[in-house]
Scaffold this motif. Structure first.
Motif, PDB file in Angstrom:
ATOM      1  N   SER A   1       0.715  -1.308   0.072  1.00  0.00           N
ATOM      2  CA  SER A   1       0.055   0.157  -0.339  1.00  0.00           C
ATOM      3  C   SER A   1       1.005   1.069  -0.675  1.00  0.00           C
ATOM      4  O   SER A   1       1.892   1.248  -0.197  1.00  0.00           O
ATOM      5  N   ARG A   2       0.611   2.266  -0.254  1.00  0.00           N
ATOM      6  CA  ARG A   2       1.084   3.146  -0.287  1.00  0.00           C
ATOM      7  C   ARG A   2       1.673   3.946   0.915  1.00  0.00           C
ATOM      8  O   ARG A   2       2.586   4.376   1.732  1.00  0.00           O
TER       9      ARG A   2
ATOM     10  N   LYS B   1      -0.495   3.227  -5.257  1.00  0.00           N
ATOM     11  CA  LYS B   1      -1.211   3.641  -5.358  1.00  0.00           C
ATOM     12  C   LYS B   1      -1.958   2.597  -6.852  1.00  0.00           C
ATOM     13  O   LYS B   1      -3.210   2.035  -6.227  1.00  0.00           O
TER      14      LYS B   1
ATOM     15  N   GLU C   1      -2.915  -1.091  -4.789  1.00  0.00           N
ATOM     16  CA  GLU C   1      -3.881  -1.043  -4.363  1.00  0.00           C
ATOM     17  C   GLU C   1      -5.201  -0.694  -5.594  1.00  0.00           C
ATOM     18  O   GLU C   1      -6.289  -1.722  -4.726  1.00  0.00           O
TER      19      GLU C   1
END
Length: 323
Positions: free
Chosen positions: A199-200, A219, A222
């Motif tokens: 994830s970020r 991003k 995700e």
């Protein structure tokens, strides 16, 4: 006497001989040439246009033409012909074309593209010649084509769900590797974690300049994780509603819904295999053979059949071997 340009052009038009119709066009429109013949038709499928060759029972060429590779073009051309033996090669368009031709009443042979050496290894290869070769082989002995069986439309659309998920997983893996490689080339690292946990937040400890570059990639990862989960839910629904045998296969250690459903959809009709060991040959898991006289060298597996299912089965075997 001099004429004005328009008058001279008009006189030239009047003297011009009318254009002659092509013999093939007359034959197709009249449909007279096909009466009383047992036809064999070879179709070389192309992305936009396909060539086809029509032979009679004596092997004489009755017609060679092109047809648009669309449902409308195929139906308009072949629905007017009497019931024929039609041969085509495996390819992108062969599943829907074979189903359409069967609906029109024709007998369809789908040739294994890699086993028709007269086409694959020919030094004189073009679409027209390939269509003629398919027709001649089908007329002499259909087994020379190594005929294959396409799955039904229902099985194909369900298997497309699995293939679409595999494409997302492949893209996700490439993005994760790219993000980690870019961070390493800058002297920094992303924390180690599973692909589904990327994830970020992983970019929090990176420098400001590098974080601005890496965050868009994270991003997208995700987003791919979310789409992959949606496909997982869809696969569970398909297996539960349409294929109850998936639950039986999942009882084997290391086999989940994805592997079991892929196995069921790839085989589709297990009754076509006389013995259970024939399934391994169908999937390319048997050793190759190149015997000659007293020489019997040990070969690797043939790797024929569906490569994706073979990969899934090997993953299940590795899981079973874990302590």
């Amino acid at each position: 006497m001099r004429y004005a340009p328009n008058v001279r052009r008009a006189q030239g038009t009047m003297k011009r001989r009318p254009a002659m119709k092509k013999t093939s066009t007359v034959r197709v429109n009249g449909n007279m040439i096909f009466k009383g013949h047992k036809l064999t038709i070879g179709v070389d499928l192309g992305d936009r246009w396909s060539n086809y060759c029509v032979l009679d029972e004596a092997g004489e060429v009755l017609l060679e033409q092109k047809v648009a590779t669309t449902p409308e073009g195929m139906k308009q051309t072949f629905e007017k012909m009497p019931r024929s033996l039609m041969a085509l090669e495996t390819g992108t368009h062969s599943p829907w074309v074979s189903r359409l031709l069967k609906e029109l009443g024709h007998e369809v042979l789908v040739a294994h593209a890699q086993k028709v050496n007269l086409i694959t290894k020919s030094t004189r290869k073009d679409d027209r010649h390939d269509a003629r070769t398919l027709a001649r082989l089908a007329r002499i002995d259909p087994e020379l084509l190594g005929p294959v069986r396409h799955r039904s439309a229902k099985a194909q659309i369900h298997l497309t769900v699995i293939r679409a998920r595999a494409a997302l997983v492949s893209a996700r893996t490439a993005l994760v590797n790219a993000a980690r490689g870019l961070a390493k080339s800058y002297g920094q690292r992303l924390h180690k974690c599973g692909t589904q946990q990327v994830s970020r937040e992983l970019a929090a400890e990176l420098s400001v300049e590098l974080r601005e570059v890496i965050e868009p990639l994270l991003k997208e990862i995700e987003s791919l994780n979310e789409r992959t989960k949606e496909y997982d839910v869809r696969m569970e629904k398909i297996a539960r509603e349409s294929y109850p045998q998936v639950a039986l296969i999942k009882q084997v250690k290391g086999v989940g819904t994805q592997i079991a459903l892929t196995y069921v959809l790839t085989l589709e009709d297990p009754q076509r295999f006389p013995k259970s060991r024939d399934v391994g040959c169908f999937l390319g898991l048997r050793p190759g053979r190149r015997d000659s006289g007293e020489s019997q060298p040990q070969m690797h597996i043939s790797k024929e059949g569906d490569p994706y299912l073979r990969t899934m089965l090997k993953a299940a075997c590795f899981f079973c071997c874990l302590p």
